[in-house]
Write a protein that holds these residues in place. Structure first.
Motif, PDB file in Angstrom:
ATOM      1  N   LEU A   1     -13.042 -13.104  14.283  1.00 11.58           N
ATOM      2  CA  LEU A   1     -12.053 -12.672  15.306  1.00 11.58           C
ATOM      3  C   LEU A   1     -12.344 -11.012  15.514  1.00 11.58           C
ATOM      4  O   LEU A   1     -13.057 -10.365  14.921  1.00 11.58           O
TER       5      LEU A   1
ATOM      6  N   GLU B   1     -19.966 -17.110  19.948  1.00 15.74           N
ATOM      7  CA  GLU B   1     -18.614 -15.946  19.881  1.00 15.74           C
ATOM      8  C   GLU B   1     -17.518 -16.539  18.871  1.00 15.74           C
ATOM      9  O   GLU B   1     -16.829 -15.995  18.404  1.00 15.74           O
ATOM     10  N   ARG B   2     -17.429 -17.971  19.064  1.00 21.27           N
ATOM     11  CA  ARG B   2     -16.363 -18.615  17.963  1.00 21.27           C
ATOM     12  C   ARG B   2     -16.838 -18.391  16.378  1.00 21.27           C
ATOM     13  O   ARG B   2     -16.060 -18.074  15.523  1.00 21.27           O
ATOM     14  N   GLU B   3     -18.246 -18.355  16.241  1.00 19.89           N
ATOM     15  CA  GLU B   3     -18.765 -18.242  14.815  1.00 19.89           C
ATOM     16  C   GLU B   3     -18.671 -16.671  14.530  1.00 19.89           C
ATOM     17  O   GLU B   3     -18.900 -16.336  13.219  1.00 19.89           O
TER      18      GLU B   3
ATOM     19  N   THR C   1     -20.668 -19.732  23.698  1.00 19.10           N
ATOM     20  CA  THR C   1     -19.333 -19.565  23.201  1.00 19.10           C
ATOM     21  C   THR C   1     -19.214 -20.186  21.876  1.00 19.10           C
ATOM     22  O   THR C   1     -18.347 -19.766  21.101  1.00 19.10           O
ATOM     23  N   VAL C   2     -20.199 -20.877  21.298  1.00 18.95           N
ATOM     24  CA  VAL C   2     -20.544 -21.371  19.875  1.00 18.95           C
ATOM     25  C   VAL C   2     -20.599 -20.076  19.148  1.00 18.95           C
ATOM     26  O   VAL C   2     -20.267 -19.830  18.163  1.00 18.95           O
TER      27      VAL C   2
END
Length: 63
Positions: free
Chosen positions: A29, A24-26, A21-22
């Motif tokens: 968009l 993907e966030r970094e 998840t980290v």
């Protein structure tokens, strides 16, 4: 005697999920979201007037 599900350690496997998840966030968009954000808004003059009236009513203002 077997352990119940409540006796097991909760941290098993959560490290991989957290790392994913980290990452993907970094990564930023999604390209589709960027296209949607860049699209021009198509609103009519009447829609803007209606929005203003609804906001005025919600605030409790009198004409």
């Amino acid at each position: 005697m077997a352990k119940t599900p409540f006796d097991r350690e909760r941290s098993i496997g959560s490290g991989r999920l957290r790392a994913f998840t980290v990452k993907e966030r970094e990564s930023g968009l999604h390209p589709t979201i960027l296209i949607l954000h860049r699209r021009p808004h198509q609103r009519s003059q009447q829609d803007s007037r209606k929005l203003g009236e609804y906001a005025r009513i919600a605030r409790g203002w009198q004409v």
